[in-house]
Motif scaffolding. Structure first.
Motif, PDB file in Angstrom:
ATOM      1  N   UNK A 193      -2.448  -5.607  -1.506  1.00 53.66           N
ATOM      2  CA  UNK A 193      -2.216  -5.197  -2.892  1.00 53.66           C
ATOM      3  C   UNK A 193      -3.485  -5.415  -3.713  1.00 53.66           C
ATOM      4  N   UNK A 194      -3.458  -4.944  -4.962  1.00 55.40           N
ATOM      5  CA  UNK A 194      -4.618  -5.044  -5.858  1.00 55.40           C
ATOM      6  C   UNK A 194      -4.954  -6.496  -6.181  1.00 55.40           C
ATOM      7  N   UNK A 225     -12.681  -4.461   2.796  1.00 58.84           N
ATOM      8  CA  UNK A 225     -11.602  -4.073   3.708  1.00 58.84           C
ATOM      9  C   UNK A 225     -10.330  -3.766   2.910  1.00 58.84           C
ATOM     10  N   UNK A 226      -9.978  -4.679   2.016  1.00 56.78           N
ATOM     11  CA  UNK A 226      -8.761  -4.494   1.219  1.00 56.78           C
ATOM     12  C   UNK A 226      -8.895  -3.287   0.296  1.00 56.78           C
ATOM     13  N   UNK A 231      -7.612   2.402  -1.217  1.00 58.67           N
ATOM     14  CA  UNK A 231      -8.102   3.769  -1.456  1.00 58.67           C
ATOM     15  C   UNK A 231      -7.441   4.757  -0.500  1.00 58.67           C
ATOM     16  N   UNK A 232      -7.275   4.354   0.753  1.00 60.05           N
ATOM     17  CA  UNK A 232      -6.620   5.217   1.734  1.00 60.05           C
ATOM     18  C   UNK A 232      -5.171   5.480   1.337  1.00 60.05           C
ATOM     19  N   UNK A 233      -4.491   4.442   0.855  1.00 59.43           N
ATOM     20  CA  UNK A 233      -3.096   4.605   0.422  1.00 59.43           C
ATOM     21  C   UNK A 233      -2.991   5.563  -0.744  1.00 59.43           C
ATOM     22  N   UNK A 244      -2.262   0.265   6.408  1.00 54.78           N
ATOM     23  CA  UNK A 244      -3.440  -0.562   6.705  1.00 54.78           C
ATOM     24  C   UNK A 244      -3.807  -0.485   8.194  1.00 54.78           C
ATOM     25  N   UNK A 245      -2.817  -0.253   9.068  1.00 59.96           N
ATOM     26  CA  UNK A 245      -3.136  -0.117  10.498  1.00 59.96           C
ATOM     27  C   UNK A 245      -3.997   1.124  10.738  1.00 59.96           C
ATOM     28  N   UNK A 246      -3.754   2.160   9.958  1.00 58.01           N
ATOM     29  CA  UNK A 246      -4.550   3.381  10.095  1.00 58.01           C
ATOM     30  C   UNK A 246      -6.016   3.118   9.738  1.00 58.01           C
ATOM     31  N   UNK A 247      -6.248   2.278   8.712  1.00 51.56           N
ATOM     32  CA  UNK A 247      -7.629   1.935   8.360  1.00 51.56           C
ATOM     33  C   UNK A 247      -8.325   1.241   9.530  1.00 51.56           C
TER      34      UNK A 247
END
Length: 371
Positions: A193-194, A225-226, A231-233, A244-247
């Motif tokens: 989370x942020x 990393x976070x 950003x990906x989400x 997060x697993x996709x990252x």
């Protein structure tokens, strides 16, 4: 149509199957009924399971399609920024083919689901489906409207989060291997989370202020990393805890363009951290200086150091030597108005602490000088 206005004609052609319609004189009747009932239940379960499998496959296909579209958007943006690149072009074509295949699968699953629903409507009612429990209820899974948080509520929620998970965030900040980070987030998904990203940056600044540069760089790596996960989400429009697993799978595939972007963001964060730490240290020094000035202010609110530096040389020398007679002589040589000005500033800053007798003498000397 009845007088009440309710149309019962839909009930005229309902066929209700029954396991007891047919009997056999050579088979025990209760056993025959039980066997037919079990057979019908097994068929119902198999039919329902097929529908659930289709729903699951359809949802998974749509999820994979959304992820592929997100990757496509990312690659197209990198192509626009970085110009022509054979590796990127090859990967772009690969993702485009994947999207085309997924769209075809999506249409196939949608068609199969539609056929399954039509078949379900044609099934006859039976003793197990014609009625339902009297106390069952339906619950609509509707997301409530989120009320915008006030500034105070955001601060309170942020502090509560750090109070609960601050140690776990620090532990995550010390992890070095990709696999360790992924496993830790799998065990603690609420950290994605942020708040975690922001707190990791705060830890970086604290380490930089303490001149623990290696620790700052380590935590900065985990902060990026976070941030990349978040950003990906946003790009995929999904919950960050679900992507997060996709990252990690992407960053571990040695995708050079993705790793270059990661390293670039990491270096930029380090520079921002160093700048913020320097600013905070300068502000801290200024605050200490202000506190020192406030502590040494005289009864009139003037800084004795500033007043001392503004005094004429002879007056300053008399203060250095702590010679009252020399001070009186130096003051007498000054213009009366200038002498009163410097004397008042010395009293207001605490450099000169007159007693009652000194005040009277000072007033008499002033009158004589005016005469």
């Amino acid at each position: 149509m009845t007088m009440s206005g309710i149309d019962y004609s839909v009930w005229d052609h309902i066929y209700v199957s029954d396991d007891e319609d047919i009997t056999c004189p050579f088979v025990d009747t209760p056993s025959l009924f039980g066997m037919r009932h079990r057979s019908r239940l097994e068929k119902m379960v198999a039919f329902q399971q097929r529908g659930e499998d289709l729903e699951t496959s359809f949802a998974e296909c749509r999820r994979l399609l959304e992820e592929a579209q997100g990757r496509l958007a990312y690659l197209e943006e990198r192509m626009r920024e970085g110009g022509e690149d054979k590796e990127r072009e090859a990967e772009l074509k690969k993702v485009q083919k994947e999207i085309k295949k997924l769209k075809q699968d999506e249409k196939s699953f949608e068609k199969l689901l539609e056929e399954h629903r039509k078949e379900e409507k044609k099934l006859p009612w039976n003793v197990d489906t014609i009625s339902k429990d009297g106390f069952s209820k339906s619950v609509l899974n509707v997301k409530p409207l989120s009320k915008e948080e006030t500034g105070e509520e955001k601060v309170e929620n942020h502090n509560n989060f750090l109070g609960k998970y601050g140690k776990e965030i620090k532990h995550f900040g010390m992890l070095r291997r990709w696999d360790d980070s992924q496993q830790y987030l799998s065990d603690h998904p609420y950290l994605v989370c942020e708040e975690t990203a922001n707190y990791l940056v705060v830890i970086c600044i604290e380490y930089e202020i303490d001149e623990k540069h290696a620790l700052m760089e380590q935590v900065a790596h985990q902060a990026i990393v976070m941030q990349f996960i978040l950003d990906l989400a946003r790009a995929l429009k999904v919950d960050p805890r679900g992507c997060f697993r996709q990252f990690f799978s992407k960053i571990k595939t040695l995708d050079k363009s993705y790793q270059d972007a990661f390293e670039h963001e990491l270096e930029m964060l380090k520079e921002r951290v160093r700048s913020s730490a320097q600013t905070r240290m300068e502000n801290a020094v200024k605050e200490l200086e202000e506190e020192d000035i406030q502590k040494r202010l005289g009864p009139g609110g003037l800084d004795p150091v500033e007043v001392y530096e503004s005094l004429p040389k002879e007056v300053k020398r008399s203060f250095d030597e702590k010679n009252i007679q020399m001070l009186q002589d130096a003051m007498s040589k000054l213009d009366p108005e200038e002498g009163k000005y410097h004397l008042k500033r010395c009293i207001d800053s605490g450099l000169w602490v007159p007693d009652s007798r000194g005040d009277e003498d000072g007033e008499e000397d002033g009158d004589q000088e005016e005469d």
